[in-house]
Motif scaffolding. Sequence first.
Motif, PDB file in Angstrom:
ATOM      1  N   ALA A  24       0.833  -1.199   0.000  1.00 18.68           N
ATOM      2  CA  ALA A  24       0.000   0.000   0.000  1.00 18.68           C
ATOM      3  C   ALA A  24       0.871   1.254   0.000  1.00 18.68           C
ATOM      4  O   ALA A  24       1.732   1.416   0.870  1.00 18.68           O
ATOM      5  N   PHE A  25       0.635   2.107  -0.977  1.00 18.10           N
ATOM      6  CA  PHE A  25       1.381   3.357  -1.125  1.00 18.10           C
ATOM      7  C   PHE A  25       0.429   4.534  -0.976  1.00 18.10           C
ATOM      8  O   PHE A  25      -0.326   4.841  -1.900  1.00 18.10           O
ATOM      9  N   PRO A  26       0.443   5.204   0.181  1.00 22.81           N
ATOM     10  CA  PRO A  26      -0.413   6.378   0.360  1.00 22.81           C
ATOM     11  C   PRO A  26      -0.051   7.465  -0.659  1.00 22.81           C
ATOM     12  O   PRO A  26       1.119   7.652  -0.992  1.00 22.81           O
ATOM     13  N   CYS A  27      -1.093   8.147  -1.139  1.00 28.98           N
ATOM     14  CA  CYS A  27      -0.896   9.193  -2.141  1.00 28.98           C
ATOM     15  C   CYS A  27      -1.923  10.299  -1.898  1.00 28.98           C
ATOM     16  O   CYS A  27      -3.099  10.012  -1.680  1.00 28.98           O
ATOM     17  N   ASN A  28      -1.457  11.543  -1.924  1.00 27.12           N
ATOM     18  CA  ASN A  28      -2.330  12.692  -1.668  1.00 27.12           C
ATOM     19  C   ASN A  28      -2.647  13.470  -2.948  1.00 27.12           C
ATOM     20  O   ASN A  28      -3.064  14.620  -2.893  1.00 27.12           O
ATOM     21  N   GLN A  29      -2.452  12.860  -4.105  1.00 29.12           N
ATOM     22  CA  GLN A  29      -2.629  13.581  -5.369  1.00 29.12           C
ATOM     23  C   GLN A  29      -4.071  13.699  -5.820  1.00 29.12           C
ATOM     24  O   GLN A  29      -4.363  14.436  -6.749  1.00 29.12           O
ATOM     25  N   ASP A  31      -1.110   4.784  11.614  1.00 29.11           N
ATOM     26  CA  ASP A  31      -1.962   4.692  12.796  1.00 29.11           C
ATOM     27  C   ASP A  31      -3.423   4.480  12.388  1.00 29.11           C
ATOM     28  O   ASP A  31      -4.109   3.623  12.919  1.00 29.11           O
ATOM     29  N   PHE A  32      -3.882   5.244  11.412  1.00 28.06           N
ATOM     30  CA  PHE A  32      -5.254   5.139  10.926  1.00 28.06           C
ATOM     31  C   PHE A  32      -5.528   3.742  10.371  1.00 28.06           C
ATOM     32  O   PHE A  32      -6.508   3.094  10.733  1.00 28.06           O
ATOM     33  N   VAL A  33      -4.655   3.279   9.505  1.00 27.65           N
ATOM     34  CA  VAL A  33      -4.874   1.998   8.837  1.00 27.65           C
ATOM     35  C   VAL A  33      -4.816   0.847   9.841  1.00 27.65           C
ATOM     36  O   VAL A  33      -5.644  -0.054   9.815  1.00 27.65           O
ATOM     37  N   CYS A  34      -3.837   0.896  10.739  1.00 31.25           N
ATOM     38  CA  CYS A  34      -3.663  -0.206  11.685  1.00 31.25           C
ATOM     39  C   CYS A  34      -4.715  -0.190  12.779  1.00 31.25           C
ATOM     40  O   CYS A  34      -5.140  -1.240  13.255  1.00 31.25           O
ATOM     41  N   THR A  35      -5.145   0.997  13.187  1.00 31.21           N
ATOM     42  CA  THR A  35      -6.143   1.095  14.248  1.00 31.21           C
ATOM     43  C   THR A  35      -7.549   0.824  13.714  1.00 31.21           C
ATOM     44  O   THR A  35      -8.285   0.005  14.248  1.00 31.21           O
ATOM     45  N   ARG A  36      -7.891   1.523  12.639  1.00 32.52           N
ATOM     46  CA  ARG A  36      -9.257   1.430  12.139  1.00 32.52           C
ATOM     47  C   ARG A  36      -9.510   0.128  11.396  1.00 32.52           C
ATOM     48  O   ARG A  36     -10.564  -0.468  11.508  1.00 32.52           O
ATOM     49  N   PHE A  37      -8.548  -0.292  10.602  1.00 30.81           N
ATOM     50  CA  PHE A  37      -8.781  -1.460   9.740  1.00 30.81           C
ATOM     51  C   PHE A  37      -7.992  -2.688  10.150  1.00 30.81           C
ATOM     52  O   PHE A  37      -8.165  -3.749   9.574  1.00 30.81           O
ATOM     53  N   LYS A  38      -7.092  -2.557  11.118  1.00 26.36           N
ATOM     54  CA  LYS A  38      -6.281  -3.683  11.595  1.00 26.36           C
ATOM     55  C   LYS A  38      -5.522  -4.342  10.445  1.00 26.36           C
ATOM     56  O   LYS A  38      -5.368  -5.554  10.401  1.00 26.36           O
ATOM     57  N   SER A  39      -5.078  -3.533   9.504  1.00 29.05           N
ATOM     58  CA  SER A  39      -4.369  -4.077   8.342  1.00 29.05           C
ATOM     59  C   SER A  39      -2.979  -4.542   8.739  1.00 29.05           C
ATOM     60  O   SER A  39      -2.277  -3.868   9.480  1.00 29.05           O
ATOM     61  N   ASP A  40      -2.586  -5.698   8.216  1.00 30.97           N
ATOM     62  CA  ASP A  40      -1.261  -6.269   8.479  1.00 30.97           C
ATOM     63  C   ASP A  40      -0.305  -6.087   7.313  1.00 30.97           C
ATOM     64  O   ASP A  40       0.878  -6.326   7.448  1.00 30.97           O
ATOM     65  N   PHE A  41      -0.829  -5.747   6.142  1.00 29.11           N
ATOM     66  CA  PHE A  41       0.054  -5.622   4.983  1.00 29.11           C
ATOM     67  C   PHE A  41       0.871  -4.336   5.090  1.00 29.11           C
ATOM     68  O   PHE A  41       0.496  -3.401   5.794  1.00 29.11           O
ATOM     69  N   PRO A  42       2.024  -4.305   4.416  1.00 25.37           N
ATOM     70  CA  PRO A  42       2.925  -3.161   4.566  1.00 25.37           C
ATOM     71  C   PRO A  42       2.356  -1.871   3.977  1.00 25.37           C
ATOM     72  O   PRO A  42       1.774  -1.869   2.898  1.00 25.37           O
ATOM     73  N   ILE A  43       2.530  -0.792   4.745  1.00 27.37           N
ATOM     74  CA  ILE A  43       2.179   0.554   4.307  1.00 27.37           C
ATOM     75  C   ILE A  43       3.499   1.290   4.097  1.00 27.37           C
ATOM     76  O   ILE A  43       4.328   1.341   5.009  1.00 27.37           O
ATOM     77  N   PHE A  44       3.672   1.841   2.920  1.00 27.90           N
ATOM     78  CA  PHE A  44       4.925   2.520   2.588  1.00 27.90           C
ATOM     79  C   PHE A  44       4.791   4.026   2.773  1.00 27.90           C
ATOM     80  O   PHE A  44       3.733   4.532   3.130  1.00 27.90           O
ATOM     81  N   ALA A  45       5.890   4.739   2.551  1.00 25.95           N
ATOM     82  CA  ALA A  45       5.883   6.190   2.659  1.00 25.95           C
ATOM     83  C   ALA A  45       4.992   6.779   1.575  1.00 25.95           C
ATOM     84  O   ALA A  45       4.837   6.215   0.496  1.00 25.95           O
ATOM     85  N   LYS A  46       4.425   7.934   1.877  1.00 28.57           N
ATOM     86  CA  LYS A  46       3.562   8.632   0.930  1.00 28.57           C
ATOM     87  C   LYS A  46       4.363   8.997  -0.323  1.00 28.57           C
ATOM     88  O   LYS A  46       5.499   9.441  -0.225  1.00 28.57           O
ATOM     89  N   ILE A  47       3.737   8.775  -1.472  1.00 26.50           N
ATOM     90  CA  ILE A  47       4.397   9.024  -2.757  1.00 26.50           C
ATOM     91  C   ILE A  47       3.456   9.784  -3.682  1.00 26.50           C
ATOM     92  O   ILE A  47       2.274   9.955  -3.376  1.00 26.50           O
ATOM     93  N   GLU A  48       3.993  10.162  -4.839  1.00 24.36           N
ATOM     94  CA  GLU A  48       3.159  10.619  -5.942  1.00 24.36           C
ATOM     95  C   GLU A  48       3.162   9.524  -6.992  1.00 24.36           C
ATOM     96  O   GLU A  48       4.164   8.827  -7.184  1.00 24.36           O
TER      97      GLU A  48
END
Length: 162
Positions: free
Chosen positions: A65-70, A84-101
């Motif tokens: 998962a690559f967060p993007c604000n575009q 924090d949002f993804v792990c708390t709200r959705f309990k996701s275990d898959f990797p979240i990477f740094a925000k990108i474009e």
Amino acid sequence: MSSPQSVFDFIVKDAKGNDVDLSIYRGKVLLVVNVASKCGMTNSNYTELNQLYEKYRDQGLEILAFPCNQFGEEEPGSNDQIVDFVCTRFKSDFPIFAKIEVNGGDAAPLYKFLKKGKWGIYVQWNFAKFLVDKNGQPVHRYYPTTSPLTIEIDIQKLLGLS
């Protein structure tokens, strides 16, 4: 790197700013998704991505998962806030990477590679999905509105389960 041959040729930043060599995923099927916390599709996508990950990670599926604000500034938070949002709200275990474009001149090299070829140059919105085979080659691209569960058969095929 002159001309990457596969997704495994890239090094990306995780949400903590550490380098992650994507070659660690060699031999796995990857679902690469540009994510956002404040999108109308956030709840359904994270819920279904979690279901796919839970069901297939032991068979070799990784979701990156690559967060993007575009798109509509729907991912405004810091990397820590996003995790924090993804792990708390959705309990996701898959990797979240740094925000990108994902689009434009500052698009992450990984996304430039994923978009090469038959799919055009633009990611349309949050939650576009690229399915990558065990050799690191993108084999399918799905629109942001595509439900993750509807691509389960494609994942099964790449994992050799169907």
